[in-house]
Write a protein that holds these residues in place. Sequence first.
Motif, mmCIF file in Angstrom:
data_model
loop_
_atom_site.group_PDB
_atom_site.id
_atom_site.type_symbol
_atom_site.label_atom_id
_atom_site.label_comp_id
_atom_site.label_asym_id
_atom_site.label_seq_id
_atom_site.Cartn_x
_atom_site.Cartn_y
_atom_site.Cartn_z
ATOM 1 N N LEU A 162 0.837 -1.206 0.000
ATOM 2 C CA LEU A 162 0.000 0.000 0.000
ATOM 3 C C LEU A 162 0.875 1.262 0.000
ATOM 4 N N CYS A 163 1.885 1.283 0.860
ATOM 5 C CA CYS A 163 2.777 2.459 0.912
ATOM 6 C C CYS A 163 3.419 2.682 -0.454
ATOM 7 N N ALA A 164 3.801 1.587 -1.100
ATOM 8 C CA ALA A 164 4.466 1.696 -2.404
ATOM 9 C C ALA A 164 3.540 2.291 -3.463
ATOM 10 N N THR A 165 2.217 2.081 -3.325
ATOM 11 C CA THR A 165 1.297 2.683 -4.313
ATOM 12 C C THR A 165 1.323 4.209 -4.213
ATOM 13 N N GLN A 166 1.764 4.725 -3.050
ATOM 14 C CA GLN A 166 1.800 6.171 -2.832
ATOM 15 C C GLN A 166 3.215 6.741 -2.950
ATOM 16 N N ALA A 167 4.199 5.858 -3.171
ATOM 17 C CA ALA A 167 5.596 6.312 -3.233
ATOM 18 C C ALA A 167 5.972 6.665 -4.672
ATOM 19 N N GLU A 168 6.974 7.501 -4.792
ATOM 20 C CA GLU A 168 7.450 7.943 -6.102
ATOM 21 C C GLU A 168 8.385 6.876 -6.669
ATOM 22 N N GLY A 169 7.999 6.250 -7.793
ATOM 23 C CA GLY A 169 8.892 5.281 -8.436
ATOM 24 C C GLY A 169 8.392 3.853 -8.359
ATOM 25 N N VAL A 170 9.290 2.919 -8.708
ATOM 26 C CA VAL A 170 8.914 1.508 -8.782
ATOM 27 C C VAL A 170 9.493 0.763 -7.576
ATOM 28 N N THR A 171 8.613 0.214 -6.759
ATOM 29 C CA THR A 171 9.036 -0.589 -5.604
ATOM 30 C C THR A 171 8.954 -2.060 -5.991
ATOM 31 N N THR A 172 9.987 -2.822 -5.638
ATOM 32 C CA THR A 172 9.929 -4.264 -5.888
ATOM 33 C C THR A 172 10.037 -5.012 -4.564
#
Length: 428
Positions: free
Chosen positions: A320-330
């Motif tokens: 969920l946090c990654a959907t709001q973060a700038e860029g691509v989280t893996t």
Amino acid sequence: MAMKLTKGPVQLNGACQVPGDKSISHRAVMFGALAKGRTVARHFLFSADCLATIGAFEKLGVTISRDETSVTIEGVGFHGFKPAKQSLDMGNSGTSTRLLLGLLAKQPFPMRFIGDASLSQRPMGRVLAPLTQMGAQMTATAGHLPIEVASNTHLQAIDYQLPVASAQVKSALIFAALQADGPSTLTEKLATRDHTERMLRLFGGDIQQKGLALKIKPQTNLTGQTFTIPGDPSSAAFFIAAATLLPNSEVILLNVGLNQTRIGFLEVLGQMQSDIQVIQADSGFEPTGTLKIKSASLQAMHITADMIPSIIDELPLVALCATQAEGVTTISGAAELRVKETDRIATVTAELRKMGAHIEEKPDGMVITGPTPLHAVNAQLDSHGDHRIAMMLMVAALLSKDQFTLENADAVAVSYPKFYEDLLGLVN
Ligand code: S3P
């Protein structure tokens, strides 16, 4: 039960104390029952999972009483259990099942373990294989519950390399090794939560650790203790994520467990540029602290296999946090997510996609591209009966202007019965 979720935008302000740690609450009852004398565990988590552990010991003849916040266990010692008249019902709780299989592997009477539909799909071979090697007599149904445990009066010591990084498997084997006929060695691939080791020492036991290897000698002389259970960092994580993601928020979380093996979420969010401070720290049998969390703009990051054990239960929230973060989280090396209360790679991907998130499912993780405003592609969310998915979706809904409903919202009872109330108590 379906529930209408509160919609955003909201901000969170104020202080909160999350309930006691689930892993530690289970172990408090287990060690309390195995010890001689009385154990009092304060700030105990009275959730469905921990009640499954309490219920099992009550069926085995252990006297357990409770008040608002604490549980008292009259220890019977390793040899004081009575045969249960009914099956031991583990409900939804993997921790109860796996740890109790080890703890009860040497009892002079048979037992039957059962659980709910989700638990009956989860792999038990990971504990049955080494316990059988030690001499336990256990029969599963294709590696799953129900499991029949035969009467057994002897366990052999074991020298075992754990094939999966699992504190549940490690803990089951520690409980069995305490009752074996000589010293055992358990070697982990990666360090997992060490609550069993810490609590064994608290109860007067001895366990030696060298790197990833544990040495346990037979010992059945534990003594009841009185202690306070820290707030569960996995429950705190929902408040930490919400306060970070909701603009103009500032939240204080009191008495949160800060055990090094459990703080992966704080470390990951730190790398993602969150604003979290430990404003007071205490050391006890488990380290704790008070956290102050302010809103922040997050940056994407790569989460790899070595980080997974310390963040295993928080990965839905990381997504969920990654959907709001700038860029691509893996997220990679996290195939264990597929055998949790639900297949969490599948459920997280499916549910966050209903909110417009850009998530790709991988066999052992997810790839998430952000930031994405969450909106109702499909307003009917579903926890699939998984407590951590329900709580993550509640936080997600607070970020959206759209109205969502959540099916199976009552799943939160497994680890945090008052979750909605506590979180909404901070909404301004
Ligand atoms: C737990 C260990 C973890 C965790 C679970 C609780 C424990 O499971 O996911 O919620 O209390 O030991 P695994 O050890 O199977 O990874």
